[in-house]
Design an enzyme around this catalytic site. Structure first.
Site, mmCIF file in Angstrom:
data_model
loop_
_atom_site.group_PDB
_atom_site.id
_atom_site.type_symbol
_atom_site.label_atom_id
_atom_site.label_comp_id
_atom_site.label_asym_id
_atom_site.label_seq_id
_atom_site.Cartn_x
_atom_site.Cartn_y
_atom_site.Cartn_z
ATOM 1 N N LYS A 1 31.333 32.278 65.154
ATOM 2 C CA LYS A 1 31.781 31.671 64.122
ATOM 3 C C LYS A 1 32.375 30.236 64.692
ATOM 4 O O LYS A 1 32.339 30.062 66.048
ATOM 5 C CB LYS A 1 33.185 32.349 63.793
ATOM 6 C CG LYS A 1 33.338 32.094 62.442
ATOM 7 C CD LYS A 1 32.951 32.779 61.116
ATOM 8 C CE LYS A 1 33.280 32.577 59.784
ATOM 9 N NZ LYS A 1 32.832 33.296 58.867
ATOM 10 N N GLY B 1 38.749 39.956 40.320
ATOM 11 C CA GLY B 1 38.301 38.599 40.549
ATOM 12 C C GLY B 1 36.661 38.709 40.150
ATOM 13 O O GLY B 1 35.947 39.480 40.563
ATOM 14 N N GLY C 1 34.689 35.879 40.499
ATOM 15 C CA GLY C 1 34.011 34.711 40.923
ATOM 16 C C GLY C 1 32.502 34.845 41.369
ATOM 17 O O GLY C 1 32.024 35.793 40.403
ATOM 18 N N ASN C 2 32.058 34.316 42.169
ATOM 19 C CA ASN C 2 30.592 34.471 42.451
ATOM 20 C C ASN C 2 29.979 36.008 42.750
ATOM 21 O O ASN C 2 29.074 36.476 42.201
ATOM 22 C CB ASN C 2 30.196 33.781 43.684
ATOM 23 C CG ASN C 2 30.426 32.247 43.577
ATOM 24 O OD1 ASN C 2 30.120 31.735 42.480
ATOM 25 N ND2 ASN C 2 30.901 31.676 44.695
ATOM 26 N N VAL C 3 30.943 36.803 43.458
ATOM 27 C CA VAL C 3 30.521 37.934 43.594
ATOM 28 C C VAL C 3 30.845 38.941 42.700
ATOM 29 O O VAL C 3 30.143 39.630 42.050
ATOM 30 C CB VAL C 3 31.062 38.547 44.945
ATOM 31 C CG1 VAL C 3 30.836 40.075 45.167
ATOM 32 C CG2 VAL C 3 30.686 37.961 46.159
HETATM 33 P P1 NAD Z 1 34.933 33.282 44.542
HETATM 34 O O1 NAD Z 1 36.107 32.164 45.036
HETATM 35 O O2 NAD Z 1 34.000 32.586 43.627
HETATM 36 O O3 NAD Z 1 35.902 34.194 43.587
HETATM 37 C C1 NAD Z 1 37.151 34.692 43.621
HETATM 38 C C2 NAD Z 1 37.668 34.993 42.203
HETATM 39 O O4 NAD Z 1 38.857 35.679 42.629
HETATM 40 C C3 NAD Z 1 38.000 33.733 41.628
HETATM 41 O O5 NAD Z 1 37.344 33.805 40.232
HETATM 42 C C4 NAD Z 1 39.311 33.564 41.628
HETATM 43 O O6 NAD Z 1 39.880 33.106 40.293
HETATM 44 C C5 NAD Z 1 39.844 35.148 41.455
HETATM 45 N N1 NAD Z 1 41.208 35.522 41.922
HETATM 46 C C6 NAD Z 1 41.855 35.059 42.807
HETATM 47 N N2 NAD Z 1 43.070 35.700 43.127
HETATM 48 C C7 NAD Z 1 42.779 36.551 42.399
HETATM 49 C C8 NAD Z 1 44.066 37.732 41.787
HETATM 50 N N3 NAD Z 1 45.015 37.644 42.286
HETATM 51 N N4 NAD Z 1 43.701 38.332 40.759
HETATM 52 C C9 NAD Z 1 42.548 38.470 40.040
HETATM 53 N N5 NAD Z 1 41.546 37.598 40.267
HETATM 54 C C10 NAD Z 1 41.953 36.545 41.302
HETATM 55 O O7 NAD Z 1 34.981 33.711 45.674
HETATM 56 P P2 NAD Z 1 33.356 34.911 45.889
HETATM 57 O O8 NAD Z 1 32.438 34.132 46.605
HETATM 58 O O9 NAD Z 1 33.248 35.677 44.986
HETATM 59 O O10 NAD Z 1 33.987 36.109 47.078
HETATM 60 C C11 NAD Z 1 34.978 36.815 46.737
HETATM 61 C C12 NAD Z 1 35.416 37.777 47.835
HETATM 62 O O11 NAD Z 1 34.363 38.186 48.524
HETATM 63 C C13 NAD Z 1 36.164 37.069 49.109
HETATM 64 O O12 NAD Z 1 37.050 38.056 49.630
HETATM 65 C C14 NAD Z 1 34.897 36.711 49.977
HETATM 66 O O13 NAD Z 1 35.422 36.312 51.287
HETATM 67 C C15 NAD Z 1 34.107 37.928 49.841
HETATM 68 N N6 NAD Z 1 32.745 37.704 50.287
HETATM 69 C C16 NAD Z 1 31.970 36.819 49.540
HETATM 70 C C17 NAD Z 1 30.636 36.783 49.821
HETATM 71 C C18 NAD Z 1 29.731 35.763 49.129
HETATM 72 O O14 NAD Z 1 28.325 36.221 49.224
HETATM 73 N N7 NAD Z 1 30.196 34.948 48.247
HETATM 74 C C19 NAD Z 1 29.977 37.356 51.179
HETATM 75 C C20 NAD Z 1 30.980 38.207 51.534
HETATM 76 C C21 NAD Z 1 32.198 38.586 51.254
#
Ligand code: NAD
Length: 372
Positions: free
Chosen positions: A81, A181, A183-185
């Site tokens: 990292k 949540g 978001g993207n995932v």
């Molecule tokens: P993101 O920022 O796109 O989405 C996060 C979502 O969570 C947002 O919509 C936000 O509004 C919401 N959120 C925040 N606090 C909240 C709460 N208290 N209650 C409800 N919703 C809440 O992030 P992402 O890329 O979707 O990643 C989500 C998680 O997955 C993170 O922990 C990230 O580290 C992990 N992750 C992501 C990936 C990836 O490919 N994007 C890979 C491995 C791990």
């Protein structure tokens, strides 16, 4: 605490590189935790750290996490990292990332970088101008683009393996799944779950995210942000923040399975033991959310979206192995995941020592592909 003690405390890292270029205001640290399985891959985080020590601890902790994630995923990658000390909103420049690219290049492929918190595709493009050892660059350059759909598909596979373990079926039809949540995932996961016929409950602090998804899937059931973790459901899928399983939340969780994409869902390891005592099946986060890393790995071999997608199916088998180890050794699944990763590092690491060169296949770098 001295620097070397920190390194020993946080995982006996192989190498830590301090990168300094005052001309462009670069202060960064690259940590290579373990390269027994292959080159250390892990993103570059840009963050306004309160102190250099805080940045060091973060990079040591995160790089060790990458070693375990790659090993448990069955990938030929080690853990690394990088952190850049600075405010991503104010301190970014072409010069800063190109100077950083020089440091990455100096490691000659032992470390491969990618996007992380505070960095984006554009930053990776600047790094790519100085080194081939970078992933997550735009699709036009042979990169793999947004990893989230692959992460989400891996999470779906994790949910299926967990359901099989707990309810002895692979079908999600009619199961009640709470997704925290969107978001993207989380939003990609919701698509998959609806396709599988699950009853899906959702919550997000951003009302637009709810509105968007509900317009696509009217059957979604909206829950309040402070209710979603404690909803009466079969599966809780945390896809927002870390630390959701903690002293305050644990006794109120009604789900029979916790399996989601968020990183570091257990606030502390003891919370994994507590889930085991409560009879809640915990699918260790770094095994479940490895789909994004698998996608990037395929990028290193010469990218194919279909191959990346197929690879994420492995999450099912990896998680099943974790559950088997947990039962065999009578331990929590979070410890079983670590054992799976450690045993692979030991076995394959020793094999590589006995047969140097044979398993040290080199990757086709993106630059080579691009220059063809
Ligand atoms: P993101 O920022 O796109 O989405 C996060 C979502 O969570 C947002 O919509 C936000 O509004 C919401 N959120 C925040 N606090 C909240 C709460 N208290 N209650 C409800 N919703 C809440 O992030 P992402 O890329 O979707 O990643 C989500 C998680 O997955 C993170 O922990 C990230 O580290 C992990 N992750 C992501 C990936 C990836 O490919 N994007 C890979 C491995 C791990």
């Amino acid at each position: 605490m001295g620097m070397f003690q920190e390194i020993i405390k946080y995982g006996n890292h192989e190498e830590v590189l301090y990168c300094h270029d005052p001309e462009v205001g670069l202060k960064a640290i690259i940590a290579l935790h373990n390269t027994a399985l292959g080159p250390a891959l892990g993103g570059t985080r840009m963050w306004n750290y309160a102190s250099e020590e805080e940045a060091l601890v973060d990079v040591l902790r995160l790089s060790k996490g990458m070693t375990y994630k790659a090993a448990a995923a069955g990938l030929n990658l080690g853990g690394g990292k990088a952190v850049i000390i600075g405010d991503p909103k104010k301190d970014k420049s072409e010069g800063l990332f190109r100077a950083f690219g020089h440091f990455v290049n100096s490691l000659n492929g032992k470390y491969i970088t990618a996007e992380d918190v505070g960095t984006c595709e554009q930053d990776m493009e600047y790094i790519f101008m100085e080194t081939p050892w970078v992933t997550g660059i735009p699709k036009d350059f042979g990169g793999s683009g947004d990893p989230s759909p692959y992460t989400a598909h891996g999470v779906l596979m994790g949910i299926k393996a967990s359901v099989n373990e707990k309810f002895k079926t692979d079908s999600l039809k009619g199961l009640r799944i709470a997704v925290q949540g969107l978001g993207n995932v989380g939003s990609n996961l919701v698509h998959y779950l609806i396709e599988e016929g699950a009853e899906v409950m959702i919550a997000d602090i951003d009302p637009d995210k709810i509105k968007n998804l509900k317009s696509k899937f009217p059957s979604l059931i909206e829950k309040k942000v402070d209710e979603i973790l404690f909803t009466d459901c079969d599966i809780l899928a945390p896809c927002a923040l870390g630390g959701v399983v903690n002293d305050q939340s644990i006794m109120k969780i009604k789900a029979k399975i916790i399996c989601g994409g968020a990183n570091n869902q257990l606030l502390e390891s003891r919370h994994g033991n507590a889930l085991q005592e409560l009879g809640i099946l915990y699918a260790p986060d770094y095994v479940v959310n490895a789909g994004g890393l698998m996608n990037v790995f395929v990028e290193l071999e010469g990218y194919s979206p279909q191959r990346a997608f197929d690879k994420t199916r492995k999450v099912y088998d990896n998680l099943t192995k974790v559950f088997e180890i947990a039962k065999r050794d009578q331990i929590g699944t979070h410890i079983a995941a670590d054992r799976l990763a450690e045993s692979r590092i030991q076995t394959i690491g020793k094999l590589k020592q006995r047969h140097p060169g044979k398993s040290n296949r080199s990757f086709t770098t993106l630059k080579e592909i691009y220059n063809r």
